[in-house]
Design an enzyme around this catalytic site. Structure first.
Site, PDB file in Angstrom:
ATOM      1  N   ILE A 525       0.833  -1.208   0.000  1.00 25.75           N
ATOM      2  CA  ILE A 525       0.000   0.000   0.000  1.00 25.75           C
ATOM      3  C   ILE A 525       0.863   1.251   0.000  1.00 25.75           C
ATOM      4  O   ILE A 525       1.989   1.254   0.513  1.00 25.75           O
ATOM      5  CB  ILE A 525      -0.955   0.058   1.222  1.00 25.75           C
ATOM      6  N   CYS A 526       0.311   2.297  -0.586  1.00 21.45           N
ATOM      7  CA  CYS A 526       0.876   3.644  -0.456  1.00 21.45           C
ATOM      8  C   CYS A 526      -0.324   4.584  -0.454  1.00 21.45           C
ATOM      9  O   CYS A 526      -1.429   4.167  -0.144  1.00 21.45           O
ATOM     10  CB  CYS A 526       1.850   3.941  -1.591  1.00 21.45           C
ATOM     11  N   ARG A 527      -0.110   5.845  -0.799  1.00 18.50           N
ATOM     12  CA  ARG A 527      -1.250   6.760  -0.709  1.00 18.50           C
ATOM     13  C   ARG A 527      -2.266   6.524  -1.828  1.00 18.50           C
ATOM     14  O   ARG A 527      -3.452   6.388  -1.572  1.00 18.50           O
ATOM     15  CB  ARG A 527      -0.762   8.212  -0.742  1.00 18.50           C
ATOM     16  N   LEU A 553      -4.362   4.092  -0.095  1.00 21.18           N
ATOM     17  CA  LEU A 553      -5.215   4.528   1.014  1.00 21.18           C
ATOM     18  C   LEU A 553      -6.355   5.413   0.525  1.00 21.18           C
ATOM     19  O   LEU A 553      -7.377   5.518   1.185  1.00 21.18           O
ATOM     20  CB  LEU A 553      -4.375   5.268   2.059  1.00 21.18           C
TER      21      LEU A 553
END
Ligand SMILES: Cc1cc2nc3c(=O)[nH]c(=O)nc-3n(C[C@H](O)[C@H](O)[C@H](O)COP(=O)(O)OP(=O)(O)OC[C@H]3O[C@@H](n4cnc5c(N)ncnc54)[C@H](O)[C@@H]3O)c2cc1C
Length: 564
Positions: A525-527, A553
């Protein structure tokens, strides 16, 4: 040839005008039950809000114009009350005088539209409860708002003039287009607005996680949402104002109530004439807009159409398809072989400076019909080059066929240029394009308009990466479990932390591979998904099993995206 057209707005008027352009000799009679033809019902919420100040601006055309320019006999306040298919006649009633006349036809075109849903709830006819369908409806709402509440009239303590308390509380029932557009316009008129919706989301054609963005956005702009609740009853209070009682037992005080519960196809004439009605309750037509009687055509909100993507029968109440169908019916009557391709339900709604738009199939539609051969991606590209002032993120969901990459549907929300992305994707769907075509699409670019990789290209590239296996993906709602790896910078975790995720910033990943498990799948995951993609590439090439969580996210917390 004599052609009688029933209904003089979107489908009817476009049919009449097209037919005249193709056939100078045809005798064309267009009858309209209401007082106006070819008016802009799409503008009604904005007239209520005062954006379109003059009522006359909504009257796109007139009886006189149709007569003068097109030599069409137009009769307003004239209702078609009975069709006799065997005699090929239609009975018309003058709404003002009640006089009934009979007209013969060679071809009959029905474009009677759809009627607003109005359930027989106690109190639904009380003064102060309105619908938004016609120009007179909008006029009545404006008059009610401007008049204030007579029940609250009093005496001004100095001047002695009669005062009326301004109306301040509005309850809108129904979270579709008309409900939301009217709610926005009432906010602009300084109303305290509550919108009640029976479903668990607004804008039913959107997938729920995308609708959540709209909901967060309109709530921040002053519309109070009451989802998952249905209206049970309306009451008038002692001071003359209204109360809306819901099934859950809540009571919403109101000075005005707007009913926007949806529409149902107007099929009474067609049913009485024995025309076939389809499984969704609309008039059944073929691709030339012919009903089960070859001399009777039907177009617009009243008909069932084939969904272009799913092939299922559907009801689509939109102005674009109604206009196209009117034109196609006219073509066919005039001897041309025009065909309606079906509809994708391409739609857009503007709300407080943002827009939500969609085209093609949603995920929930595909699930409902049991279609499993699809994948979805989420992306949040800028509306134009980030370095040029004014760029805003667009939240996009794109759905495509797993087996061949065919584009199936797209949904987008944002404050800048959402429409052109969905319009491009709508055209792509209609041309049967794949996500690989989107990668190659050559679109307008200068920094104030787009990016060298336009969001449409970008969607194709991401989806292409998924299908080629370069970027296996997963989703927050999927059952897949694995080792959660967060590749954002530590400072970002302070803003938003995912429980159970191990943080290795992307820049350190190559040197810290030893900290990662080889016996389980790694979900990254990242933004917004970009860094997770790079990380996925690194891990895959180092022999790990890895997937990007699509949209990062942001796809989990969409609702915060459009805060301004
Ligand atoms: C408030 C509002 C906002 C909208 N906004 C949008 C939008 O932004 N975008 C969009 O794509 N669509 C929008 N729509 C929907 C769009 O207006 C309709 O899909 C389109 O007008 C349908 O065309 P139609 O010809 O089928 O029906 P209509 O345009 O509704 O015309 C039907 C006409 O037939 C008349 N009629 C019915 N029965 C008879 C009879 N027996 N005899 C004589 N006349 C009869 C009716 O009085 C009516 O005027 C909106 C609709 C409303 C009400």
């Amino acid at each position: 040839m004599k052609v009688v057209i029933v209904g003089g707005v979107a489908g009817g008027a476009s049919c009449a005008a097209r037919l005249r352009r193709l056939d100078e000799k045809a005798e064309i009679l267009m009858v309209e039950r209401g007082p106006y033809v070819s008016y802009a019902n799409c503008g009604l919420p904005y007239h209520i809000g005062g954006v379109i100040e003059k009522e006359s601006s909504l009257l796109v055309s007139s009886e006189a114009m149709f007569r003068a320019m097109f030599a069409i006999d137009v009769r307003t306040n004239c209702e078609a009350i009975k069709i006799s298919p065997d005699k090929k006649t239609v009975e018309l009633r003058n709404v003002a005088t009640g006089e009934v006349t009979t007209e013969s036809y060679d071809k009959l075109v029905l474009s009677p539209g759809a009627a607003s849903v109005r359930p027989p709830l106690p109190g639904i006819d009380l003064p102060g409860i309105f619908q938004v369908r016609t120009v007179p409806d909008a006029r009545a709402i404006r008059e009610w708002i401007e008049r204030g509440s007579l029940f609250l009239a009093g005496m001004h303590k100095y001047s002695g003039f009669q005062t009326v308390r301004p109306k301040t509380r509005a309850v809108v029932i129904g979270g579709g287009f008309i409900g939301l557009e009217t709610a926005e316009n009432l906010v602009h008129r300084k109303f305290d607005v509550t919108l009640i919706e029976m479903l668990d989301q607004v804008l039913a054609p959107l997938d729920q996680e995308m609708a959540r963005i709209v909901e967060g956005y309109v709530e921040r702009h002053g519309i109070r949402l009451a989802l998952n609740d249905g209206v049970a009853e309306f009451k008038q209070t002692a001071n003359g104002s209204l109360e809306v009682l819901t099934k859950s037992g809540k009571v919403y005080p109101a000075d005005i109530v707007i009913l926007a519960l949806g529409v149902r196809p107007e099929t009474s004439l067609a049913k009485a004439a024995g025309l076939e009605i389809g499984e969704r309750g609309g008039i059944r037509v073929d691709e030339h807009m012919r009903t089960s009687n070859p001399d009777i055509f039907a177009v617009g909100d009243a008909v069932e159409v084939k969904d272009f993507v799913t092939g299922q029968w559907s009801l689509i109440a939109l102005a674009g398809p109604a206009n196209r169908q009117g034109r196609i019916a006219a073509d066919f009557i005039a001897g041309r072989n025009s065909r309606f391709r079906g509809t994708q339900g391409t739609s857009i709604i503007g709300l407080f400076g943002a827009a939500a738009a969609w085209t093609g199939a949603s995920e929930k539609t595909l699930n409902r019909i049991g279609d499993k051969d699809f994948e979805k991606i989420y992306l949040y590209p800028n509306s134009h080059a980030g370095y040029y002032p004014g760029a805003r993120p667009i939240a996009m969901k794109v759905i495509f066929r797993k087996s061949d990459g065919r584009l199936l549907g797209a949904q987008a929300l944002g404050e800048d240029n959402v429409d052109k992305r969905i319009s491009a994707l709508a055209m792509a769907i209609q041309m049967g394009a794949t996500i690989y075509d989107l990668e190659e699409a050559e679109l307008c670019y200068a920094p104030q308009f787009g990016s060298a990789k336009d969001p449409v290209n970008f969607a194709g590239m991401i989806a292409g990466d998924v299908l080629r296996g370069d970027m296996p993906i997963s989703h927050w709602d999927s059952a897949e479990k694995g080792f959660l790896l967060d590749v954002r910078e530590p400072v970002e975790l302070a803003v938003e932390h995912v429980t159970g995720a191990v943080n290795i910033p992307l820049g350190q990943l190559r040197t810290r591979l030893g900290e990662l498990p080889r016996d389980q799948e790694i979900l990254i995951i990242c933004r917004s998904g970009g860094r997770a993609y790079y990380a996925t590439r690194i891990l895959l090439q180092n022999g790990f099993r890895a997937r990007t969580l699509s949209g990062g996210l942001l796809s989990r917390f969409h609702a915060l995206l459009l805060v301004n």
